[in-house]
Scaffold this motif. Structure first.
Motif: not given
Length: 307
Positions: A51, A80, A83, A87
């Motif tokens: 994050t 967040n 992200r 990922s």
């Protein structure tokens, strides 16, 4: 739909982790008092990487459900969560966690498989549709506050970072010794409470602390009567006082009777330390008519059937 109100954006998901290497069992590593801080540290750092912030995602609880380590996550901001999903989707989280585990556990490699769920939804099947994933995570509100153990480990990690000049392994050991009463399975064979033997069915048995093997057998065989046994144990165990047992039933409802019984005895072992003895468990089983299970724990018969 999600951004329309002024209420903060909060959602929850479960990250399932499993090692693809037979010799590395993540739940066993996490259950080990020596390794737990290292595994926690790796999780914390990998999630921060995903994050871009230490506070980007909050760990509420880590469940050990062999062969999986299940991390309950809470997100407080949509960006967040975006992200994190990015990922996760790109494999960066997996790579980061593998690297951090490798470093903190001093292993050559820790190959992982990951799965992400929100409620009944398997998010791995819809990762390309980020908005739909966000919707599912947002719909799942966290059903609990952060586990006390996570708070302890967070503090532990902070003190490790402060004392990084100390040899890494020593720092972990020093840190864990602060919380030693709450660690499962005190050293076996250690001299016990005044009650060195106890009587069961007219025979005398040596009293001892409960072992991982006792723990597994109890969880496997106690079935629906785990709550009754818990109520017998709670008479002299503060950690099992109401409403703990009912909360365990709700919290591990999805995982089933084995996990509910396992978590009950884990609470008992963690809170009572060396006083979590076979004599106390056998007395609770006797009180609830679970003679066959008591005999199984005392090695009086080898068959697996148990009421």
């Amino acid at each position: 739909k999600m951004a329309g109100s002024s209420a903060p954006w909060i959602g929850s998901a479960y990250l399932f982790l499993q090692s693809t290497c037979k010799t590395i069992v993540l739940p066993s590593l996490y259950e080990s008092s020596q390794k737990k801080p290292s595994v926690f540290k790796a999780l914390k750092l990998a999630l921060a990487d995903s994050t871009g912030s230490v506070n980007g995602v909050d760990m509420l609880k880590v469940h050990c459900s062999h062969p999986h380590l299940i991390v309950q996550l809470k997100f407080c901001k949509q960006e967040n969560c975006r992200r994190f999903l990015q990922s996760y989707r790109e494999g960066a989280l997996q790579e980061s966690l593998q690297n951090h585990l490798q470093l903190s556990l001093a292993m050559t490699t820790v190959p992982l498989e990951m799965e992400l769920k929100a409620g009944n939804e398997h998010l791995d099947n819809m990762l390309k549709d980020e908005d739909r994933c966000l919707e599912c995570i947002y719909r799942e509100k966290p059903d609990r506050l952060r586990d006390e153990e996570i708070t302890e480990l967070e503090e532990c990690l902070k003190s490790l970072i402060v004392h990084q000049s100390i040899n890494n392994n020593m720092a972990v050991k020093d840190c864990m010794s602060l919380n030693s009463p709450s660690l499962p399975y005190p050293s076996q064979g250690s001299s016990l409470s005044p009650q060195v033997t106890f009587i069961f069915q007219g025979e005398e048995f040596a009293n001892r602390t409960l072992t991982p093997d006792d723990h597994q057998k109890f969880a496997k065989l106690v079935s629906k009567k785990w709550k009754q046994v818990g109520r017998s144990l709670q008479k002299n165990c503060r950690a099992l006082r109401d409403p703990v047992i009912d909360n365990l039933a709700l919290e591990y409802d999805r995982e089933g009777l084995y996990e509910q019984a396992y978590q009950l005895l884990l609470r008992f072992i963690q809170s009572e330390g060396k006083k979590a003895t076979i004599a106390r468990l056998i007395a609770a089983l006797e009180e609830n008519g679970l003679i066959s299970l008591a005999e199984e724990l005392l090695g009086l018969h080898s068959n697996e059937d148990c009421s």
